[in-house]
Design a protein around this motif. Structure first.
Motif, PDB file in Angstrom:
ATOM      1  N   GLU A 162       1.191  14.733  12.799  1.00 15.00           N
ATOM      2  CA  GLU A 162      -0.129  14.142  12.964  1.00 15.00           C
ATOM      3  C   GLU A 162      -0.330  13.080  11.884  1.00 15.00           C
ATOM      4  O   GLU A 162      -0.103  13.350  10.698  1.00 15.00           O
ATOM      5  CB  GLU A 162      -1.210  15.219  12.873  1.00 15.00           C
ATOM      6  CG  GLU A 162      -2.583  14.732  13.278  1.00 15.00           C
ATOM      7  CD  GLU A 162      -3.614  15.853  13.279  1.00 15.00           C
ATOM      8  OE1 GLU A 162      -4.616  15.722  13.994  1.00 15.00           O
ATOM      9  OE2 GLU A 162      -3.400  16.849  12.561  1.00 15.00           O
ATOM     10  N   MET A 163      -0.766  11.865  12.255  1.00 16.48           N
ATOM     11  CA  MET A 163      -0.943  10.772  11.320  1.00 16.48           C
ATOM     12  C   MET A 163      -2.364  10.208  11.439  1.00 16.48           C
ATOM     13  O   MET A 163      -3.074  10.480  12.395  1.00 16.48           O
ATOM     14  CB  MET A 163       0.102   9.675  11.562  1.00 16.48           C
ATOM     15  CG  MET A 163       1.538  10.192  11.456  1.00 16.48           C
ATOM     16  SD  MET A 163       2.779   8.894  11.412  1.00 16.48           S
ATOM     17  CE  MET A 163       2.596   8.332   9.705  1.00 16.48           C
ATOM     18  N   TYR A 178       1.023  15.049   3.391  1.00 14.87           N
ATOM     19  CA  TYR A 178       2.003  14.083   2.901  1.00 14.87           C
ATOM     20  C   TYR A 178       3.086  14.775   2.081  1.00 14.87           C
ATOM     21  O   TYR A 178       4.283  14.490   2.229  1.00 14.87           O
ATOM     22  CB  TYR A 178       1.278  13.024   2.059  1.00 14.87           C
ATOM     23  CG  TYR A 178       2.200  11.987   1.466  1.00 14.87           C
ATOM     24  CD1 TYR A 178       2.856  11.059   2.275  1.00 14.87           C
ATOM     25  CD2 TYR A 178       2.417  11.925   0.085  1.00 14.87           C
ATOM     26  CE1 TYR A 178       3.705  10.110   1.731  1.00 14.87           C
ATOM     27  CE2 TYR A 178       3.263  10.974  -0.468  1.00 14.87           C
ATOM     28  CZ  TYR A 178       3.913  10.065   0.361  1.00 14.87           C
ATOM     29  OH  TYR A 178       4.750   9.130  -0.177  1.00 14.87           O
ATOM     30  N   GLU A 179       2.680  15.697   1.216  1.00 14.40           N
ATOM     31  CA  GLU A 179       3.649  16.410   0.391  1.00 14.40           C
ATOM     32  C   GLU A 179       4.558  17.297   1.249  1.00 14.40           C
ATOM     33  O   GLU A 179       5.751  17.429   0.966  1.00 14.40           O
ATOM     34  CB  GLU A 179       2.924  17.244  -0.657  1.00 14.40           C
ATOM     35  CG  GLU A 179       2.223  16.382  -1.706  1.00 14.40           C
ATOM     36  CD  GLU A 179       1.371  17.198  -2.658  1.00 14.40           C
ATOM     37  OE1 GLU A 179       1.284  18.444  -2.458  1.00 14.40           O
ATOM     38  OE2 GLU A 179       0.797  16.615  -3.602  1.00 14.40           O
ATOM     39  N   ALA A 180       4.002  17.895   2.312  1.00 13.10           N
ATOM     40  CA  ALA A 180       4.823  18.724   3.210  1.00 13.10           C
ATOM     41  C   ALA A 180       5.873  17.864   3.900  1.00 13.10           C
ATOM     42  O   ALA A 180       7.034  18.271   4.050  1.00 13.10           O
ATOM     43  CB  ALA A 180       3.930  19.408   4.237  1.00 13.10           C
ATOM     44  N   PRO A 215      -3.136  12.649   7.082  1.00 11.69           N
ATOM     45  CA  PRO A 215      -4.496  13.209   7.075  1.00 11.69           C
ATOM     46  C   PRO A 215      -4.918  13.777   5.723  1.00 11.69           C
ATOM     47  O   PRO A 215      -6.104  13.815   5.408  1.00 11.69           O
ATOM     48  CB  PRO A 215      -4.432  14.318   8.143  1.00 11.69           C
ATOM     49  CG  PRO A 215      -3.284  13.947   9.016  1.00 11.69           C
ATOM     50  CD  PRO A 215      -2.301  13.269   8.126  1.00 11.69           C
ATOM     51  N   SER A 216      -3.964  14.235   4.909  1.00  9.07           N
ATOM     52  CA  SER A 216      -4.304  14.846   3.630  1.00  9.07           C
ATOM     53  C   SER A 216      -3.116  14.742   2.695  1.00  9.07           C
ATOM     54  O   SER A 216      -1.983  14.478   3.109  1.00  9.07           O
ATOM     55  CB  SER A 216      -4.683  16.322   3.821  1.00  9.07           C
ATOM     56  OG  SER A 216      -3.555  17.071   4.264  1.00  9.07           O
ATOM     57  N   LEU A 229       0.848  -1.197   0.000  1.00 10.74           N
ATOM     58  CA  LEU A 229       0.000   0.000   0.000  1.00 10.74           C
ATOM     59  C   LEU A 229       0.885   1.248   0.000  1.00 10.74           C
ATOM     60  O   LEU A 229       1.985   1.240   0.563  1.00 10.74           O
ATOM     61  CB  LEU A 229      -0.910   0.015   1.228  1.00 10.74           C
ATOM     62  CG  LEU A 229      -2.040  -1.013   1.249  1.00 10.74           C
ATOM     63  CD1 LEU A 229      -2.830  -0.885   2.548  1.00 10.74           C
ATOM     64  CD2 LEU A 229      -2.953  -0.855   0.038  1.00 10.74           C
ATOM     65  N   PRO A 230       0.430   2.362  -0.617  1.00  7.05           N
ATOM     66  CA  PRO A 230       1.240   3.595  -0.636  1.00  7.05           C
ATOM     67  C   PRO A 230       1.335   4.189   0.774  1.00  7.05           C
ATOM     68  O   PRO A 230       0.375   4.151   1.548  1.00  7.05           O
ATOM     69  CB  PRO A 230       0.480   4.521  -1.581  1.00  7.05           C
ATOM     70  CG  PRO A 230      -0.921   4.022  -1.557  1.00  7.05           C
ATOM     71  CD  PRO A 230      -0.840   2.529  -1.359  1.00  7.05           C
ATOM     72  N   THR A 231       2.474   4.746   1.074  1.00 13.64           N
ATOM     73  CA  THR A 231       2.690   5.288   2.414  1.00 13.64           C
ATOM     74  C   THR A 231       1.795   6.493   2.715  1.00 13.64           C
ATOM     75  O   THR A 231       1.560   6.816   3.881  1.00 13.64           O
ATOM     76  CB  THR A 231       4.161   5.709   2.584  1.00 13.64           C
ATOM     77  OG1 THR A 231       4.520   6.622   1.536  1.00 13.64           O
ATOM     78  CG2 THR A 231       5.076   4.503   2.517  1.00 13.64           C
TER      79      THR A 231
END
Length: 363
Positions: free
Chosen positions: A104-105, A82-84, A77-78, A70-72
Motif C-alpha cells: 500500500e502506497m 517504510y521501515e518494514a 502511509p507511515s 525528496l526522500p522516498t
C-alpha cells in the motif's frame, strides 16, 4: 502536471557536436519510451528520488522536478510501513535479486492505493549507484480479489449455516425416530408384560408355551406348567391396603425369577396368580423338585413397607404331552391341579390327574 524529464535545457549537448547530437537523440528516445510506459518508473539513489516517468507522476501526483531529491519515504502511509519495506527489500536487493511485492502506497494528497512494486539495484555491491523501481497500480485488481474473497467467505458462511441447519434438522429427526422407536418398544412391552411386576402377561406366556411345546415335539422332551396361587393374600390387601399388596406381589415376582433358569418363563396372569413354564423337562420328578423349591422360597416371610408378611403358594402341575398337547389344555390342567391343592392341603403342590376333572374340582 508536468511530464517526467531526465534531461534539462541547461545540460543538453551542443547541436554542432555530432556525437552529442546522437546522444541527445538517444536520450530523448529513452525518455519517450519511459513516458509512454503504462507503469510508473522511478530512479532513486541513497533513498532519494532522482527522476520518474510520466505514469509515475500521474499515479502519485508529483512531477519529476517536484519529486527530485525528496526522500522516498514520502510515498508510504507511515514510518512503520517504510521501515518494514526496508527490512524486506534490503536482503533481496543486496543479493542482486529482483524485489517483487504488493504494498500500500500514499499519493501526494494523502490518499492510499495498492501497488505492485518491482525493484532492482543497478549494482548490488554498490548501493550508491541507485535503484530502479517499477510501480503498477493494482487497486482495481485488489478490490476485485477482495470482493471475490468476501463473496467466497459469505458463500462459505451460508454453506456452514445451511450445513448446521441440516445437521440440527437431522439431529431432531434422529431424536424423533429414536423417540418413536422407544415408544413402539414401550407399547410392545406393555402389550406383552404385566404393568405391576414386569413379568410376561398371559399373551406372551401362551406364545412362549407354544414355542416350548414345538421344541419338545422336535427333541422328544417334556414341558411342565406350574400354576401358582397365593394363599392368604386377600387378608393382606384387606388389612394393609392395595399398595402394600402390590409391593408384596412385586416381591414374589422377584423371588420367582431368581429361582428359575434363563429358558424358563414366569408370568403373572392376574391377581395373585402366577404361571411358570419349564421347557426341556426330562421327567415329572424334575418338575416336582422345582415346585418344591418354589414352595419353600415363597413361604419365607417378606419385609414390605415396614411389615413382615407371609403367604404360602398352592401349585398345580401339568405336563406335555401327558396332560395336554397345546397351551390351552396344559394351562387348564395346571389350573385344575392347583385348585385340588388348595382344597386339600394349602401350601403344597399337586400333579394333574385325569380324574380331577371327573370329581368337579375345577375352578
Amino acid at each position: 502536471m508536468s511530464g517526467g524529464r531526465i534531461l534539462t535545457a541547461s545540460n543538453q549537448p551542443s547541436p554542432e557536436d555530432g556525437s552529442d547530437a546522437l546522444l541527445r537523440q538517444t536520450l530523448l528516445e529513452y525518455q519517450a519510451i519511459l513516458d509512454n510506459a503504462s507503469v510508473g518508473i522511478t530512479f532513486t539513489r541513497k533513498r532519494r528520488f532522482l527522476h520518474c516517468n510520466q505514469r509515475f507522476s500521474e499515479m502519485f501526483g508529483w512531477s519529476s522536478d517536484e519529486l527530485r531529491e525528496l526522500p522516498t519515504e514520502i510515498l508510504y502511509p507511515s514510518q512503520e510501513a517504510y521501515e518494514a519495506l526496508t527490512r524486506t527489500a534490503r536482503p533481496v536487493l543486496g543479493s542482486g535479486e529482483r524485489l517483487d511485492l504488493e504494498i500500500e502506497m500514499k499519493k501526494r494528497d494523502g490518499g492510499t492505493f495498492w501497488c505492485r512494486m518491482l525493484a532492482k539495484t543497478i549494482d548490488p555491491h554498490d548501493y550508491s549507484k541507485g535503484t530502479i523501481y517499477i510501480t503498477e497500480d493494482i487497486t482495481e485488481r485488489r478490490n476485485a480479489q477482495e470482493a471475490l474473497l468476501r463473496a467466497r467467505d459469505e458463500l462459505e458462511l451460508r454453506v456452514q449455516e445451511r450445513t448446521a441447519a441440516l445437521e440440527m434438522a437431522n439431529a431432531r429427526l434422529h431424536a424423533e425416530i429414536q423417540e418413536r422407536k422407544m415408544a413402539e418398544q414401550q407399547i410392545r412391552y406393555l402389550a406383552n408384560h404385566d404393568a405391576l411386576t414386569g413379568l410376561p402377561n398371559r399373551r406372551l406366556l401362551e406364545d412362549r408355551l407354544e414355542q416350548a411345546i414345538e421344541m419338545a415335539r422336535r427333541n422328544v422332551h417334556q414341558v411342565a406348567v406350574l400354576f401358582i396361587d397365593l394363599d392368604r393374600f386377600k387378608p393382606v390387601n384387606d388389612l394393609f391396603g392395595h399398595r402394600v399388596g402390590d409391593l408384596l406381589l412385586k416381591a414374589v415376582a422377584v423371588r420367582l425369577r431368581s429361582l428359575l433358569r434363563a429358558v424358563d418363563t414366569v408370568s403373572r396372569v392376574g391377581g395373585d396368580e402366577f404361571v411358570v413354564v419349564l421347557p426341556e423337562m426330562q421327567s415329572a420328578v424334575a418338575a416336582c423338585e422345582t415346585a418344591q423349591r418354589i414352595l419353600l422360597a415363597l413361604a419365607r416371610p417378606y419385609s414390605v413397607d415396614g411389615h413382615e408378611l407371609r403367604v404360602t403358594p398352592s401349585i398345580g402341575i401339568s405336563l406335555f404331552p401327558a396332560n395336554g398337547i397345546d397351551a390351552d389344555s396344559l394351562l387348564t390342567a395346571a389350573d385344575t391341579a392347583m385348585y385340588r391343592s388348595k382344597h386339600t392341603v394349602r401350601g403344597n403342590f399337586q400333579l394333574y390327574q385325569p380324574d380331577m376333572r371327573a370329581t368337579g374340582v375345577e375352578a
